[in-house]
Design an enzyme around this catalytic site. Sequence first.
Site, mmCIF file in Angstrom:
data_model
loop_
_atom_site.group_PDB
_atom_site.id
_atom_site.type_symbol
_atom_site.label_atom_id
_atom_site.label_comp_id
_atom_site.label_asym_id
_atom_site.label_seq_id
_atom_site.Cartn_x
_atom_site.Cartn_y
_atom_site.Cartn_z
ATOM 1 N N GLY A 10 0.840 -1.205 0.000
ATOM 2 C CA GLY A 10 0.000 0.000 0.000
ATOM 3 C C GLY A 10 0.870 1.249 0.000
ATOM 4 O O GLY A 10 1.934 1.259 0.604
ATOM 5 N N GLY A 104 4.542 -7.169 3.901
ATOM 6 C CA GLY A 104 4.546 -8.135 2.795
ATOM 7 C C GLY A 104 5.760 -7.966 1.899
ATOM 8 O O GLY A 104 6.470 -8.939 1.576
ATOM 9 N N THR A 125 4.968 2.138 6.090
ATOM 10 C CA THR A 125 3.559 1.808 6.286
ATOM 11 C C THR A 125 2.945 2.794 7.275
ATOM 12 O O THR A 125 3.572 3.141 8.290
ATOM 13 C CB THR A 125 3.293 0.375 6.824
ATOM 14 O OG1 THR A 125 1.945 0.311 7.316
ATOM 15 C CG2 THR A 125 4.207 -0.030 7.969
ATOM 16 N N ASP A 127 0.674 1.951 9.095
ATOM 17 C CA ASP A 127 0.282 1.139 10.257
ATOM 18 C C ASP A 127 1.348 1.111 11.358
ATOM 19 O O ASP A 127 1.048 0.762 12.492
ATOM 20 C CB ASP A 127 -0.015 -0.300 9.836
ATOM 21 C CG ASP A 127 -1.275 -0.406 8.993
ATOM 22 O OD1 ASP A 127 -1.946 0.613 8.805
ATOM 23 O OD2 ASP A 127 -1.579 -1.518 8.519
ATOM 24 N N ARG A 171 -4.546 -3.109 10.318
ATOM 25 C CA ARG A 171 -5.160 -4.423 10.141
ATOM 26 C C ARG A 171 -4.783 -5.401 11.258
ATOM 27 O O ARG A 171 -5.599 -6.212 11.673
ATOM 28 C CB ARG A 171 -4.848 -5.010 8.767
ATOM 29 C CG ARG A 171 -3.392 -5.084 8.389
ATOM 30 C CD ARG A 171 -3.228 -5.709 7.015
ATOM 31 N NE ARG A 171 -4.257 -5.232 6.105
ATOM 32 C CZ ARG A 171 -5.104 -6.017 5.439
ATOM 33 N NH1 ARG A 171 -5.046 -7.317 5.564
ATOM 34 N NH2 ARG A 171 -5.986 -5.501 4.638
ATOM 35 N N ARG A 275 -3.915 7.509 3.827
ATOM 36 C CA ARG A 275 -2.705 7.136 3.078
ATOM 37 C C ARG A 275 -2.304 8.169 2.044
ATOM 38 O O ARG A 275 -1.191 8.129 1.524
ATOM 39 C CB ARG A 275 -2.930 5.791 2.372
ATOM 40 C CG ARG A 275 -2.873 4.646 3.310
ATOM 41 C CD ARG A 275 -2.443 3.320 2.733
ATOM 42 N NE ARG A 275 -2.702 3.051 1.361
ATOM 43 C CZ ARG A 275 -3.148 1.889 0.887
ATOM 44 N NH1 ARG A 275 -3.425 0.909 1.731
ATOM 45 N NH2 ARG A 275 -3.307 1.694 -0.385
HETATM 46 O O1 F6P Z 1 -0.768 -0.604 4.090
HETATM 47 C C1 F6P Z 1 -1.498 -1.108 5.158
HETATM 48 C C2 F6P Z 1 -2.918 -0.702 5.041
HETATM 49 O O2 F6P Z 1 -2.963 0.665 5.180
HETATM 50 C C3 F6P Z 1 -3.829 -1.415 6.047
HETATM 51 O O3 F6P Z 1 -4.031 -0.759 7.242
HETATM 52 C C4 F6P Z 1 -5.086 -1.579 5.264
HETATM 53 O O4 F6P Z 1 -5.837 -2.669 5.719
HETATM 54 C C5 F6P Z 1 -4.583 -1.800 3.894
HETATM 55 O O5 F6P Z 1 -3.420 -1.045 3.776
HETATM 56 C C6 F6P Z 1 -5.582 -1.503 2.805
HETATM 57 O O6 F6P Z 1 -4.941 -1.568 1.597
HETATM 58 P P1 F6P Z 1 -5.597 -1.673 0.142
HETATM 59 O O7 F6P Z 1 -6.996 -1.204 0.244
HETATM 60 O O8 F6P Z 1 -4.742 -0.785 -0.685
HETATM 61 O O9 F6P Z 1 -5.478 -3.096 -0.236
#
Ligand code: F6P
Length: 342
Positions: A10, A104, A125, A127, A171, A275
């Site tokens: 992300g 990831g 991230t 997060d 998450r 984000r």
């Molecule tokens: O990058 C982590 C995050 O921000 C998580 O908190 C969230 O669940 C996820 O990305 C959502 O990502 P996408 O909607 O881009 O798959």
Amino acid sequence: MKVGVLTGGGDCPGLNAVIRGVVRKAEREYGDVVVGFLDGWSGLLEDRAMPLDVEACRGLLTRGGTVLGTSRYQPYMFDDGVERVKATMARHFVDALIVIGGEGTLSAASRIYADGVPLVGVPKTIDNDINGTQRTFGFDTAVQTATDAIDRLHTTAESHDRVIVVEVMGRHVGHIATWAGIAGGATIVLVPEVPFDIGAICESLRRRHRRGRFSSIVVVAEGAVPVPGSLTVAEPTIDEYGHARLGGICNVVAEEIEQRTGFETRVTVLGHVQRGGTPSALDRVLSTWYGVAAMRAAHEGDFGTMVAFNNNKVERRRLDECVSTLKYADPDLLEVARTFFP
Ligand code: F6P
């Protein structure tokens, strides 16, 4: 030397600032060359790249997102993924990679390093769940965005005597929920680390409203879960990368609060707003520092490492140790948040 850069997973505020830091250090200090691979590991799997130099990085410090694009593809999704990555690197005469990513992307990086690809990781991230570093870039901006939203929600909740349940990202961990919850003066904060008891939440809200406060803000991390057996929550759908698509726990929490207490309740899902956009000052500095430090590590051949921010310094940690577990919310800080629950 020639270094390849990729941004995976992300997006988050500060990615472009890291790229800019890498390029500046490479070109101006070492006379090294940088190439950017597009859309995360896909660029290496499919040989899609763009040259990066100081000129190409003008204006990137403040720009959100990533000019390289990103994806959740990883080499190990394909039988010949590692060979394809190595072949692309060889075709571009790339000596090493700088991999900017979250859990990831960095797990794949750690594995592919063990399979013979020289690389350095950069923890990204919103997060803030990467181990080995007190801070990932993007987190500070996300907390500020969520806090601004909570501030605004307070005034509308107060005007209407409502409960508002605000869902933030996170998450597996509750760093954003905890920090934004404390900063925004939330009534209650729910995080994935501690299963919530909806009965106890409703009792707290009743207590607060009995004492003459008629509005409340409940901050819930998207990965928060109820105490087993206490509530039915729909299973999340799984996307093509095996990633659970979260979002919506706030609806379950809000419905229960309204039904059980009779307090009018609304929901707000902050989602990808957290984000997007320009990084905060802190994230601009941290991202730049990470970019410069990662390039230094690559130039010195210190591969299999991740740059990390600890005790006000950027240092290097072993990547495999950083990706072995997640970094969870600090119990002390959760206790601070709980101190203000009704
Ligand atoms: O990058 C982590 C995050 O921000 C998580 O908190 C969230 O669940 C996820 O990305 C959502 O990502 P996408 O909607 O881009 O798959």
